[in-house]
Design a protein around this motif. Structure first.
Motif, short mmCIF file in Angstrom:
data_model
loop_
_atom_site.label_atom_id
_atom_site.label_comp_id
_atom_site.label_asym_id
_atom_site.label_seq_id
_atom_site.Cartn_x
_atom_site.Cartn_y
_atom_site.Cartn_z
N HIS A 86 1.00 -0.74 0.07
CA HIS A 86 -0.01 0.00 0.06
C HIS A 86 0.67 1.09 0.05
CE1 HIS A 86 -3.92 -2.33 1.69
NE2 HIS A 86 -3.69 -2.18 0.49
N THR A 87 1.50 1.38 0.87
CA THR A 87 3.10 2.82 -0.02
C THR A 87 4.61 2.31 0.66
OG1 THR A 87 3.11 4.38 2.04
CG2 THR A 87 2.83 2.75 2.69
N VAL A 88 5.18 2.56 0.47
CA VAL A 88 6.46 2.59 0.43
C VAL A 88 6.78 3.46 2.20
CG1 VAL A 88 9.16 3.04 0.22
CG2 VAL A 88 7.30 2.43 -1.42
N GLN A 89 6.88 2.16 3.30
CA GLN A 89 7.20 2.71 4.46
C GLN A 89 8.87 2.61 5.14
OE1 GLN A 89 3.91 2.04 7.26
NE2 GLN A 89 5.17 1.17 8.55
N ALA A 90 9.82 3.58 5.99
CA ALA A 90 10.98 4.09 6.09
C ALA A 90 10.56 3.55 7.81
CB ALA A 90 11.83 4.34 5.43
N ALA A 91 11.58 2.45 7.95
CA ALA A 91 11.62 3.31 9.71
C ALA A 91 13.04 3.77 9.84
CB ALA A 91 11.96 1.78 10.50
N TYR A 92 12.18 4.18 11.02
CA TYR A 92 13.86 5.48 11.74
C TYR A 92 14.10 5.01 12.81
CZ TYR A 92 15.86 9.68 11.13
OH TYR A 92 16.81 10.68 10.70
N SER A 93 15.50 5.38 13.35
CA SER A 93 15.84 4.65 14.11
C SER A 93 15.55 5.57 15.57
CB SER A 93 17.39 4.87 14.49
OG SER A 93 17.70 6.48 13.77
N ALA A 94 15.42 4.64 16.54
CA ALA A 94 15.22 5.37 17.85
C ALA A 94 15.78 6.63 18.27
CB ALA A 94 14.91 4.11 19.11
N GLY A 95 14.93 7.85 19.02
CA GLY A 95 16.11 8.63 19.66
C GLY A 95 16.08 9.92 18.74
N SER A 96 15.07 9.54 18.13
CA SER A 96 14.98 12.07 16.77
C SER A 96 13.10 12.24 17.45
CB SER A 96 14.73 11.12 15.22
OG SER A 96 15.70 10.67 14.91
N PHE A 97 12.89 13.47 17.94
CA PHE A 97 12.06 14.04 19.06
C PHE A 97 11.69 15.17 18.03
CE2 PHE A 97 14.11 10.89 21.54
CZ PHE A 97 12.99 10.66 22.44
N MET A 98 10.43 15.73 17.99
CA MET A 98 10.48 16.84 18.03
C MET A 98 8.72 17.47 19.18
SD MET A 98 6.38 17.80 16.46
CE MET A 98 5.27 16.43 15.76
N THR A 99 9.03 18.74 19.26
CA THR A 99 8.27 19.09 20.22
C THR A 99 7.94 20.20 19.53
OG1 THR A 99 10.26 18.15 21.73
CG2 THR A 99 8.48 20.44 22.83
N VAL A 100 6.38 20.27 19.71
CA VAL A 100 5.72 21.57 20.24
C VAL A 100 3.99 21.69 21.10
CG1 VAL A 100 3.33 19.97 18.51
CG2 VAL A 100 3.26 21.63 18.31
N ASN A 101 3.56 22.50 21.16
CA ASN A 101 3.10 22.92 21.91
C ASN A 101 3.81 22.51 23.63
OD1 ASN A 101 1.74 24.83 21.09
ND2 ASN A 101 -0.10 23.49 21.46
N GLY A 102 5.18 22.58 23.01
CA GLY A 102 5.10 21.57 25.19
C GLY A 102 5.25 19.84 25.23
N ARG A 103 4.51 19.33 24.07
CA ARG A 103 4.65 17.90 23.56
C ARG A 103 5.50 17.57 23.21
NH1 ARG A 103 -1.46 16.67 22.52
NH2 ARG A 103 -0.58 14.34 22.60
N GLN A 104 6.23 16.18 23.45
CA GLN A 104 7.56 16.00 23.10
C GLN A 104 7.02 14.32 21.82
OE1 GLN A 104 10.90 13.98 24.75
NE2 GLN A 104 12.16 15.31 24.50
N PHE A 105 7.45 14.36 20.78
CA PHE A 105 7.08 13.38 20.34
C PHE A 105 7.98 12.59 19.27
CE2 PHE A 105 3.38 15.98 20.13
CZ PHE A 105 2.16 14.77 20.54
N GLU A 106 7.89 11.00 19.69
CA GLU A 106 9.87 10.61 19.09
C GLU A 106 8.58 9.85 17.43
OE1 GLU A 106 12.77 7.69 19.70
OE2 GLU A 106 10.49 7.20 21.06
N LEU A 107 9.50 10.80 16.39
CA LEU A 107 10.00 9.17 15.15
C LEU A 107 9.97 8.88 14.97
CD1 LEU A 107 9.39 10.49 12.01
CD2 LEU A 107 11.69 11.06 11.73
N ARG A 108 8.80 7.58 14.43
CA ARG A 108 8.46 5.76 14.81
C ARG A 108 9.14 6.06 13.09
NH1 ARG A 108 6.46 3.93 18.71
NH2 ARG A 108 7.00 4.56 20.81
N GLN A 109 8.46 5.96 11.88
CA GLN A 109 8.88 6.04 10.57
C GLN A 109 7.79 7.09 10.14
OE1 GLN A 109 5.01 5.35 8.89
NE2 GLN A 109 3.55 4.32 10.27
N ILE A 110 8.28 6.98 8.04
CA ILE A 110 7.74 7.62 7.68
C ILE A 110 7.43 6.96 6.47
CG2 ILE A 110 8.91 9.66 5.85
CD1 ILE A 110 11.96 9.33 7.73
#
Length: 246
Positions: A86-110
């Motif tokens: 259904h798509t091409v999905q890329a897994a991402y290594s642990a430990g990469s984050f983005m923060t918005v409105n004081g909430r931190q989210f870890e990047l999991r996949q693209i």
């Protein structure tokens, strides 16, 4: 032992950076298992038809707001790439984050969609990337990056060189690809609440759609389309009472 609902299982698989092909066969983007039928294919997919905050949408009727800049701390790399049918999905290594409105989210996949799932004032784009994140409680946030036709995208080129040609195949990355290199230089964004754009269409997803598209060549769009073999975009859903902040 606590029972895990099917919809929860699907979200956990999404966060793990992989979706087994056997599970993907439950639905499709056309025909009797296409988007208009998703809600009837499985009780876990009910929100696909009854949800009030579904994604994607046509982004319009913008409300001015003081949206704080997203703080990116992407330090990892794409580790492997999968063709799940259904798509091409890329897994991402642990430990990469983005923060918005004081909430931190870890990047999991693209992963990617063609044509774009979101629209801007009715305009559809040839390609859209989704950078899927989760916070410590499992709440999801997705950064959407639209692409417009132009020069060849060097970072997508690295990914496309690794795309498995057969459904169900997965390949390790031979070249380094960083998530921040897939983002536009100007990182202003639209914000709204929505859902996953694939079954189970889980709601409560924070969507951050980059205002500025990145360039992609016509040949790169064609290459992706030929690998997937069909359009893989869910049609725009009703905005209902939601507002799009900018």
């Amino acid at each position: 032992m606590k029972k895990i609902l099917p919809a929860t299982v699907a979200v956990l698989m999404l966060l793990a950076g992989t979706m087994a092909y056997a599970a993907e066969e439950q639905w499709s983007y056309a025909g009797e298992k296409g988007p208009e039928h998703w809600a009837r294919l499985d009780p876990a997919f009910t929100l696909c038809g009854q949800g009030a905050n579904q994604s994607p949408v046509n982004l319009t009727g913008f409300i001015e707001a003081e949206l704080e800049p997203i703080k990116f701390d992407y330090t990892g790399l794409v580790t492997k790439i999968q063709h799940n049918g259904h798509t091409v999905q890329a897994a991402y290594s642990a430990g990469s984050f983005m923060t918005v409105n004081g909430r931190q989210f870890e990047l999991r996949q693209i992963h990617f969609h063609t044509p774009s799932e979101h629209q801007l004032d009715g305009k559809q784009f040839p390609l859209e990337a989704h950078l899927v994140h989760a916070d410590a409680k499992g709440q999801l946030a997705v950064i959407a990056v639209l692409s417009s036709l132009g020069a060849e995208n060097p970072n997508l080129k690295k990914l496309w060189q690794q795309i498995p040609q057969e459904v169900g195949q997965e390949e390790g990355m031979a070249t380094q690809v960083r998530a921040d290199h897939l983002l536009p230089e100007n990182r202003e964004y639209y914000r709204l609440n929505g859902s996953l754009t694939t079954p189970p269409c889980t709601e409560g997803v924070l969507w951050l759609v980059m205002k500025n598209p990145v360039a992609v060549s016509e040949e790169q769009v064609k290459q992706f389309s030929e690998v997937i073999g069909h359009p893989n975009n869910r049609p725009a859903q009703p905005l209902n009472a939601r507002v799009v902040l900018q």
